[in-house]
Design a protein around this motif. Structure first.
Motif, mmCIF file in Angstrom:
data_model
loop_
_atom_site.group_PDB
_atom_site.id
_atom_site.type_symbol
_atom_site.label_atom_id
_atom_site.label_comp_id
_atom_site.label_asym_id
_atom_site.label_seq_id
_atom_site.Cartn_x
_atom_site.Cartn_y
_atom_site.Cartn_z
ATOM 1 N N GLY A 89 0.791 -1.228 0.000
ATOM 2 C CA GLY A 89 0.000 0.000 0.000
ATOM 3 C C GLY A 89 0.817 1.268 0.000
ATOM 4 N N TYR A 90 2.018 1.220 0.574
ATOM 5 C CA TYR A 90 2.819 2.452 0.647
ATOM 6 C C TYR A 90 3.449 2.814 -0.681
ATOM 7 C CZ TYR A 90 7.122 -0.445 0.867
ATOM 8 O OH TYR A 90 8.144 -1.325 0.600
ATOM 9 N N GLU A 91 3.434 1.895 -1.657
ATOM 10 C CA GLU A 91 4.120 2.124 -2.923
ATOM 11 C C GLU A 91 3.194 2.912 -3.853
ATOM 12 O OE1 GLU A 91 6.884 -1.779 -2.103
ATOM 13 O OE2 GLU A 91 5.590 -1.793 -3.871
ATOM 14 N N THR A 92 3.191 4.210 -3.602
ATOM 15 C CA THR A 92 2.148 5.102 -4.116
ATOM 16 C C THR A 92 2.020 5.081 -5.632
ATOM 17 O OG1 THR A 92 2.565 6.468 -2.185
ATOM 18 C CG2 THR A 92 1.353 7.491 -3.998
ATOM 19 N N SER A 93 3.136 5.097 -6.344
ATOM 20 C CA SER A 93 3.025 5.178 -7.807
ATOM 21 C C SER A 93 2.489 3.885 -8.411
ATOM 22 C CB SER A 93 4.368 5.544 -8.443
ATOM 23 O OG SER A 93 5.268 4.454 -8.394
ATOM 24 N N ARG A 100 -3.577 5.869 -13.688
ATOM 25 C CA ARG A 100 -3.180 6.725 -14.812
ATOM 26 C C ARG A 100 -3.214 5.941 -16.129
ATOM 27 N NH1 ARG A 100 1.140 11.028 -15.045
ATOM 28 N NH2 ARG A 100 1.796 11.178 -17.195
ATOM 29 N N PHE A 101 -2.749 4.691 -16.073
ATOM 30 C CA PHE A 101 -2.807 3.860 -17.285
ATOM 31 C C PHE A 101 -4.252 3.772 -17.786
ATOM 32 C CE2 PHE A 101 -4.004 -0.282 -18.942
ATOM 33 C CZ PHE A 101 -3.382 -0.197 -20.184
ATOM 34 N N VAL A 102 -5.185 3.498 -16.870
ATOM 35 C CA VAL A 102 -6.586 3.349 -17.301
ATOM 36 C C VAL A 102 -7.114 4.682 -17.847
ATOM 37 C CG1 VAL A 102 -8.928 2.749 -16.608
ATOM 38 C CG2 VAL A 102 -6.992 1.509 -15.624
ATOM 39 N N GLU A 103 -6.828 5.762 -17.112
ATOM 40 C CA GLU A 103 -7.372 7.068 -17.517
ATOM 41 C C GLU A 103 -6.824 7.527 -18.871
ATOM 42 O OE1 GLU A 103 -6.254 9.115 -13.742
ATOM 43 O OE2 GLU A 103 -8.296 9.894 -13.855
ATOM 44 N N GLN A 104 -5.533 7.322 -19.075
ATOM 45 C CA GLN A 104 -4.883 7.967 -20.225
ATOM 46 C C GLN A 104 -4.578 7.032 -21.391
ATOM 47 O OE1 GLN A 104 -1.537 10.381 -19.098
ATOM 48 N NE2 GLN A 104 -2.641 11.364 -17.436
ATOM 49 N N THR A 272 7.410 -7.468 -12.680
ATOM 50 C CA THR A 272 7.125 -6.611 -11.534
ATOM 51 C C THR A 272 7.970 -5.354 -11.689
ATOM 52 O OG1 THR A 272 6.730 -8.535 -10.132
ATOM 53 C CG2 THR A 272 7.208 -6.452 -9.010
ATOM 54 N N THR A 273 7.321 -4.195 -11.683
ATOM 55 C CA THR A 273 8.070 -2.937 -11.785
ATOM 56 C C THR A 273 8.516 -2.505 -10.400
ATOM 57 O OG1 THR A 273 6.148 -1.505 -11.457
ATOM 58 C CG2 THR A 273 6.620 -2.195 -13.721
ATOM 59 N N GLU A 274 9.657 -1.832 -10.351
ATOM 60 C CA GLU A 274 10.141 -1.240 -9.104
ATOM 61 C C GLU A 274 10.599 0.180 -9.409
ATOM 62 O OE1 GLU A 274 9.932 -2.512 -6.118
ATOM 63 O OE2 GLU A 274 9.546 -4.639 -6.508
ATOM 64 N N GLN A 291 5.329 4.080 -14.454
ATOM 65 C CA GLN A 291 4.476 2.889 -14.282
ATOM 66 C C GLN A 291 3.564 2.708 -15.502
ATOM 67 O OE1 GLN A 291 5.164 0.923 -11.870
ATOM 68 N NE2 GLN A 291 5.241 1.906 -9.854
ATOM 69 N N ALA A 292 2.936 3.788 -15.930
ATOM 70 C CA ALA A 292 2.023 3.692 -17.086
ATOM 71 C C ALA A 292 2.792 3.308 -18.353
ATOM 72 C CB ALA A 292 1.271 5.013 -17.279
ATOM 73 N N ALA A 293 3.992 3.871 -18.510
ATOM 74 C CA ALA A 293 4.808 3.533 -19.693
ATOM 75 C C ALA A 293 5.185 2.058 -19.680
ATOM 76 C CB ALA A 293 6.067 4.398 -19.722
#
Ligand code: ZN
Length: 305
Positions: A89-93, A100-104, A272-274, A291-293
């Motif tokens: 949960g703390y991994e905000t991005s 953002r991926f869904v929105e854009q 898994t992205t970091e 993240q979105a990219a």
């Protein structure tokens, strides 16, 4: 060997029991709102996407609806894509990058893939900016049968019918400075172990599956993210967080054996992205964009195969 002060909860060398877990939980305070930051954004997407409530967490006095966003025109003949965020949960991005991926970007894939996006798998921890759920359990070691974390069990139930039809699964995370200052010491204390100091890499990296590494896929994601933010270099041992770097910015873990979210489907392409949000060279906007990219690059690669 460590010169750190002992973690403030429990007795060094002894795993926590119920009393220590309760003490830990009593110290966690709500610092932001899942309702405001996540649920409202998901609600704003309801005109374009289906929203599924796939479970509910009951951490009295708080309850949380677990929400996933689905393509409205779901077609069994299209490849399916799973995007997960906020397992920690703390991994905000991870959370905001998924949204953002869904929105854009999601509309770019309409009619080409089925999308299933679970942007905030651990909302109690999102609000408290923590790694664990309310029972001091790490959801990302808990994607296994008889899971000790309801967050993980609920996602496994959601995904089960699609398990063999998902082509791409991308799980969005961060590696933060607080991993070293808080979460690793907390884990060592909880498990009655010594805290071993480590290094936090400055930059973005990926964790592939050592049982199914897919190097060309991982490299395509790294190449796309490198246009948004910098990629973590290997340390002087040729490693990132203790694992050998197999290509720039890429390490591999046995994700199923470890009960990681990335092993929740039998997808051909998983990663898994970091993201590293504490870098002086990366803004939160850049972290969300990275993240979105990564999601877009993962889907683009899989569709090109
Ligand atoms: Zn994480």
């Amino acid at each position: 060997m460590t010169d750190q002060a002992p973690y403030p909860i429990g007795t060094p060398g002894q795993p926590w029991g119920d009393a220590e877990r309760a003490e830990w939980r009593s110290l966690q305070t709500r610092q932001r709102s899942y309702e405001t930051d996540v649920v409202r954004v998901i609600d704003s997407l309801r005109s374009r996407f289906d929203v599924v409530e796939y479970g509910r967490l009951d951490y009295a006095p708080d309850t949380y609806a677990l929400l996933a966003i689905r393509s409205r025109e779901w077609r069994d003949d299209l490849p399916s894509v799973l995007v997960t965020g906020g397992v920690h949960g703390y991994e905000t991005s991870g959370v905001h990058g998924a949204l953002r991926f869904v929105e854009q970007h999601a509309d770019d894939y309409a009619g080409r893939v089925n999308l299933l996006v679970a942007p905030c798998i651990s909302p109690w921890a999102y609000e408290r900016i923590h790694r664990w759920n309310a029972h001091a359990v790490d959801p990302n070691r808990s994607f296994r049968d008889d899971s000790p974390a309801e967050e993980s069990a609920a996602l496994m139930r959601l995904v089960a019918p699609l398990r063999d039809r998902v082509r791409v699964h991308i799980d969005l995370h961060e590696t933060t400075d607080t991993d070293e200052t808080e979460f690793r010491p907390a884990k060592a204390a909880r498990d009655g172990e010594d805290s071993v100091p480590g290094e936090i890499p400055d930059g973005f990296y990926l964790v592939g599956d050592s049982e199914n590494p897919q190097p060309a896929f991982q490299q395509a994601v790294i190449a796309a993210v490198a246009r948004v933010t910098h990629i973590a270099p290997a340390d002087r041992n040729g490693q990132i967080i203790g694992s050998p770097v197999v290509a720039p910015g890429i390490i591999n873990y046995p994700v199923r054996k470890l009960g990681l979210c990335a092993g929740v489907t039998s997808a051909r392409y998983t990663t898994t992205t970091e993201v590293y949000p504490d870098s002086p060279r990366a803004s939160s906007e850049q972290c969300n964009a990275a993240q979105a990219a990564a999601v877009c690059a993962a889907i683009d690669f899989a569709l090109g195969q």
